[in-house]
Design an enzyme around this catalytic site. Structure first.
Site, PDB file in Angstrom:
ATOM      1  N   ARG A  48       0.445  -0.923  -0.285  1.00  0.00           N
ATOM      2  CA  ARG A  48       0.128   0.028   0.006  1.00  0.00           C
ATOM      3  C   ARG A  48       0.983   0.916  -0.773  1.00  0.00           C
ATOM      4  O   ARG A  48       2.634   1.272  -0.097  1.00  0.00           O
ATOM      5  CB  ARG A  48      -0.807   0.142   1.307  1.00  0.00           C
ATOM      6  CG  ARG A  48      -1.209  -0.807   2.276  1.00  0.00           C
ATOM      7  CD  ARG A  48       0.692  -0.478   2.706  1.00  0.00           C
ATOM      8  NE  ARG A  48       0.443   0.873   3.613  1.00  0.00           N
ATOM      9  CZ  ARG A  48       1.304   2.606   3.792  1.00  0.00           C
ATOM     10  NH1 ARG A  48       2.610   1.000   3.895  1.00  0.00           N
ATOM     11  NH2 ARG A  48       1.111   3.355   3.993  1.00  0.00           N
ATOM     12  N   GLN A 200      -2.153   2.135   9.783  1.00  0.00           N
ATOM     13  CA  GLN A 200      -1.371   2.097   9.593  1.00  0.00           C
ATOM     14  C   GLN A 200      -0.178   2.813   9.932  1.00  0.00           C
ATOM     15  O   GLN A 200       1.781   2.275  10.069  1.00  0.00           O
ATOM     16  CB  GLN A 200      -1.650   3.030   8.122  1.00  0.00           C
ATOM     17  CG  GLN A 200      -1.707   1.988   7.365  1.00  0.00           C
ATOM     18  CD  GLN A 200      -3.792   1.924   7.023  1.00  0.00           C
ATOM     19  OE1 GLN A 200      -4.493   2.467   7.730  1.00  0.00           O
ATOM     20  NE2 GLN A 200      -3.583   2.303   6.195  1.00  0.00           N
ATOM     21  N   ASP A 241      -2.235  10.341  -1.787  1.00  0.00           N
ATOM     22  CA  ASP A 241      -3.107   9.499  -2.585  1.00  0.00           C
ATOM     23  C   ASP A 241      -3.364   9.897  -4.330  1.00  0.00           C
ATOM     24  O   ASP A 241      -3.659   9.266  -5.578  1.00  0.00           O
ATOM     25  CB  ASP A 241      -3.902   8.442  -2.550  1.00  0.00           C
ATOM     26  CG  ASP A 241      -3.497   7.794  -1.245  1.00  0.00           C
ATOM     27  OD1 ASP A 241      -2.806   6.614  -1.436  1.00  0.00           O
ATOM     28  OD2 ASP A 241      -2.992   7.935  -0.365  1.00  0.00           O
ATOM     29  N   ASN A 251      -6.177  11.806   0.664  1.00  0.00           N
ATOM     30  CA  ASN A 251      -4.645  11.231   1.691  1.00  0.00           C
ATOM     31  C   ASN A 251      -5.622  10.565   2.709  1.00  0.00           C
ATOM     32  O   ASN A 251      -6.707  10.619   2.801  1.00  0.00           O
ATOM     33  CB  ASN A 251      -3.593  12.166   2.287  1.00  0.00           C
ATOM     34  CG  ASN A 251      -2.559  10.776   2.867  1.00  0.00           C
ATOM     35  OD1 ASN A 251      -2.082  10.145   2.068  1.00  0.00           O
ATOM     36  ND2 ASN A 251      -2.290  11.358   4.598  1.00  0.00           N
ATOM     37  N   LYS A 252      -4.976   8.894   3.314  1.00  0.00           N
ATOM     38  CA  LYS A 252      -5.753   8.228   4.240  1.00  0.00           C
ATOM     39  C   LYS A 252      -6.708   9.344   4.946  1.00  0.00           C
ATOM     40  O   LYS A 252      -6.537  10.344   5.394  1.00  0.00           O
ATOM     41  CB  LYS A 252      -4.285   7.543   4.954  1.00  0.00           C
ATOM     42  CG  LYS A 252      -5.246   6.901   5.975  1.00  0.00           C
ATOM     43  CD  LYS A 252      -6.174   5.825   5.237  1.00  0.00           C
ATOM     44  CE  LYS A 252      -5.128   4.861   4.588  1.00  0.00           C
ATOM     45  NZ  LYS A 252      -5.917   3.938   3.678  1.00  0.00           N
TER      46      LYS A 252
END
Length: 350
Positions: A48, A200, A241, A251-252
């Protein structure tokens, strides 16, 4: 890092990926011998991080070409197109995935149209994948060099999710910026957001900080505002991302909240990403597709259920941070600053 996130083994044409689901408690490599296995590794988050997904996708396309190399030339290119379409669906938000697939398909079609022997095309795609991997490592080190200069000696740095060597070809984007400051001898400390629901930060960024010997402290996601309010954060950097042409950044999930709190507390908030993560085809973050993942990733942690049976849960994998909250976007060509509609194209022209 001392380990390789992505490794190609020429001896048996196998792609090796660190199984990031099992970190930090178990270190294992997953062997991908065909493009379906590589695609499932992307889908299930064995690998990932946008740059690492892109590199993996390039190798997946080479594996697909190897699988189909004995087909008639027109059927070969049709099957390769189908493989690319299938891979594109594995993680829809990360633009590096589509970029790498498009690069591979563009090369394959040029070779096909030039009547190059089909059996030769897979090796050209493999050469391209290796180049994309080498380029990503070089890009990340350049990002680190530009971003590391922004960090002051004594800074407490906050980062969200994982944008380190595990998310790239080996050095990292946001963590690369932190690593560069550390390597320059600056005394820094990192606040690591745990990054719910998939952890993460807790599982991967904290592990990388240990590997790199960088002082750090793990915090819950809802603790970051308290630390900012108390003056315990001087700099914030995350990965991305997908970045729209106007600077809006996906993004996350949870990044948007961090950025809003940073603005409220007058703390510089930066994005670190290679130019391959910038999607000039979309004008704003409203056009970025947001991946919705399984609710199981919310109600389970480490295989243990934490919520009542039958509870409904949602898991949006990403959120979009509007450009107005971003101090700068650190790339391998330099730092873009507002207005991004002007500064981002200028970087591509370099």
């Amino acid at each position: 890092m001392k380990v390789k996130t992505i490794e190609w083994r020429d001896s048996d044409l196998t792609l090796l990926l660190i199984d990031q689901i099992k970190l930090p408690h178990h270190f294992e490599n997953v062997e991908c011998r065909n493009f379906h296995e590589a695609g499932e590794a992307i889908r299930t988050m064995i690998v990932r991080g946008a740059p690492a997904i892109g590199v993996t996708a390039a190798y997946a396309m080479a594996l697909a070409a190897l699988e189909y190399r004995n087909l008639p030339r027109d059927e070969f290119i049709e099957k390769l197109d189908e493989a690319g379409a299938w891979l594109n669906e594995t993680r829809p938000t990360a633009v590096n995935l589509k970029w790498a697939i498009d690069q591979s398909l563009s090369l394959a079609h040029r070779l096909h149209d030039a009547y190059i022997q089909v059996v030769s095309i897979p090796w050209e795609l493999l050469r391209l994948a290796k180049q994309i991997q080498a380029d990503d490592l070089a890009f990340c080190k350049a990002i680190g060099a530009f971003g590391g200069e922004l960090i002051k000696d004594g800074d407490n740095i906050l980062t969200h999710c994982n944008a380190g060597g595990l998310a790239t070809a080996g050095y990292g984007t946001a963590v690369g910026v932190i690593t560069a400051a550390h390597e320059a001898g600056k005394k820094i400390h990192v606040w690591v957001d745990e990054t719910r629901p998939y952890l993460q930060g807790a599982r991967l960024t904290a592990w990388e900080m240990q590997q790199l010997g960088i002082p750090h402290t793990l915090i819950t996601d809802n603790m970051s505002g308290h630390l900012m309010q108390r003056g315990k954060v001087q700099f914030i950097v995350t990965g991305a991302d997908r970045i729209a042409a106007n600077g809006d950044t996906a993004n996350k999930i949870g990044t948007y909240m961090v950025a809003v709190l940073a603005k409220e507390n007058n703390i510089p908030f930066y994005i670190a990403a290679p130019l391959t993560t910038i999607d000039l085809k979309i004008k704003s973050g409203e056009e970025i597709p947001i991946e919705e993942r399984s609710a199981d990733e919310v109600v389970f942690i480490g295989g243990k259920r934490i919520a009542p049976e039958g509870v409904h849960a949602a898991h949006f994998g990403f959120d979009v941070t509007p450009a107005r909250y971003i101090h700068g976007i650190i790339t391998e060509k330099g730092i873009a600053r507002p207005p991004y509609e002007q500064s981002i194209p200028a970087l591509f022209e370099k």
